[in-house]
Design a protein around this motif. Sequence first.
Motif, mmCIF file in Angstrom:
data_model
loop_
_atom_site.group_PDB
_atom_site.id
_atom_site.type_symbol
_atom_site.label_atom_id
_atom_site.label_comp_id
_atom_site.label_asym_id
_atom_site.label_seq_id
_atom_site.Cartn_x
_atom_site.Cartn_y
_atom_site.Cartn_z
ATOM 1 N N TYR A 60 34.056 30.169 14.271
ATOM 2 C CA TYR A 60 34.910 30.559 13.183
ATOM 3 C C TYR A 60 36.235 30.359 13.129
ATOM 4 O O TYR A 60 36.793 29.949 12.256
ATOM 5 C CB TYR A 60 34.847 32.366 13.492
ATOM 6 N N ASN A 97 36.243 26.328 11.825
ATOM 7 C CA ASN A 97 35.919 26.301 10.440
ATOM 8 C C ASN A 97 36.804 27.248 9.559
ATOM 9 O O ASN A 97 36.529 27.253 8.414
ATOM 10 C CB ASN A 97 34.615 26.920 10.234
ATOM 11 N N TRP A 98 37.718 28.203 10.269
ATOM 12 C CA TRP A 98 38.388 28.987 9.528
ATOM 13 C C TRP A 98 37.713 30.114 8.848
ATOM 14 O O TRP A 98 38.061 30.192 7.581
ATOM 15 C CB TRP A 98 39.640 28.442 8.680
ATOM 16 N N SER A 99 36.787 30.544 9.177
ATOM 17 C CA SER A 99 35.840 31.316 8.588
ATOM 18 C C SER A 99 36.201 32.630 8.710
ATOM 19 O O SER A 99 35.645 33.630 9.482
ATOM 20 C CB SER A 99 34.569 31.308 9.108
ATOM 21 N N ASP A 130 34.135 20.310 14.742
ATOM 22 C CA ASP A 130 34.071 20.399 13.471
ATOM 23 C C ASP A 130 35.114 21.141 12.717
ATOM 24 O O ASP A 130 34.895 22.266 12.596
ATOM 25 C CB ASP A 130 32.665 20.799 12.789
ATOM 26 N N SER A 165 38.083 22.563 10.463
ATOM 27 C CA SER A 165 38.296 22.738 9.115
ATOM 28 C C SER A 165 39.630 22.304 8.642
ATOM 29 O O SER A 165 40.575 21.917 9.269
ATOM 30 C CB SER A 165 38.533 24.228 8.743
ATOM 31 N N THR A 166 39.685 21.270 7.467
ATOM 32 C CA THR A 166 40.838 20.874 6.788
ATOM 33 C C THR A 166 42.010 21.815 6.887
ATOM 34 O O THR A 166 43.238 21.493 6.662
ATOM 35 C CB THR A 166 40.724 20.343 5.528
ATOM 36 N N ARG A 167 41.724 23.207 6.880
ATOM 37 C CA ARG A 167 42.889 24.251 6.501
ATOM 38 C C ARG A 167 43.712 24.147 7.914
ATOM 39 O O ARG A 167 45.038 24.883 7.865
ATOM 40 C CB ARG A 167 42.311 25.711 6.320
ATOM 41 N N TRP A 168 43.222 23.857 8.855
ATOM 42 C CA TRP A 168 43.897 23.494 10.216
ATOM 43 C C TRP A 168 45.261 22.384 9.951
ATOM 44 O O TRP A 168 46.200 22.517 10.833
ATOM 45 C CB TRP A 168 43.071 23.169 11.477
#
Lengths: 166, 124
Positions: free
Chosen positions: A75, A78-80, A140, A142-145
């Motif tokens: 989570y 993936n910034w879920s 894997d 996320s690009t948000r990071w």
Amino acid sequence: MKNESAQMNTIEGVSAAVLMMITLFFVTQSSIITPQTEMVLDTQLKQLGNDALRVLDSEEITNNYTTNNTMLEMYVANWSADDLDSDLDMLLTDNIMYNLDFVHLETDLNMNRSRVITSGAPVENSVVVSRLVSLHSDDDVSTRWNLTIAPTDVKVVDVRLTLWYI
Amino acid sequence: MISIGMIVLSLLLHQAMMSGYQSSQAVLNFPKEDIRELVRETEREVKTAADQANRAGVTANLNKTISNYSSSIRLLYANHGQFVNISVRDITLDASNNISTVNVSITFVDGVTTYKYDPMVTRC
């Protein structure tokens, strides 16, 4: 003889009154100076928060069979936020509100705090619990990071959960 | 007699309430979860770093990764008002020159509690 008896009765009456006053003082004092219930509630809330994060970060409970990552690690990577919110909502009772932040260091060593879940403004007696999650180059992410992780580098994210009773 | 009995009972009640208050405060103040989390995450990180170093065939990568991890953890815990230091004591290699065991030293200080885990033996 008559006068002595009256004197004794007066002394007994005064002593009984003093004794009753002292008793009343002790009883009222003991129930007023102990804000114990509040402390117990804080301890319980902290325990509930830690348990919720521990369950999500447990290696035994994972829905990913290809990697060893825990649900919390996935989570975070993936910034879920929605999945995380839905799981926390399931693990915590309805009378508990929470906010969740991801705290990590930028490349220039500045502390970055991102609010991921917002339920409202925490009240005075809210508690904070946290859990560490490490992100690696082969995760894997996320690009948000907005992170570039070198093979020998590791990005540690402090997942901070702020809880309070409503 | 009744009044004296009530005083004794109220004192006992007061003692029980105070011990509940103090034990709750002790639980809140003692950084049990912080220490447990630090040890758990460090052990996990050492295993991951050893695995990555073995796959790359460069043992020194483990030291670099743990050094980067230690720097990040130190700053994150400093943000909580706590001091943390993590360092690799020694590494044992197996017959295939892969990392088999790593000894790590962990220090945690929050001003009241000082915790030292040295060495934390991690089998990779």
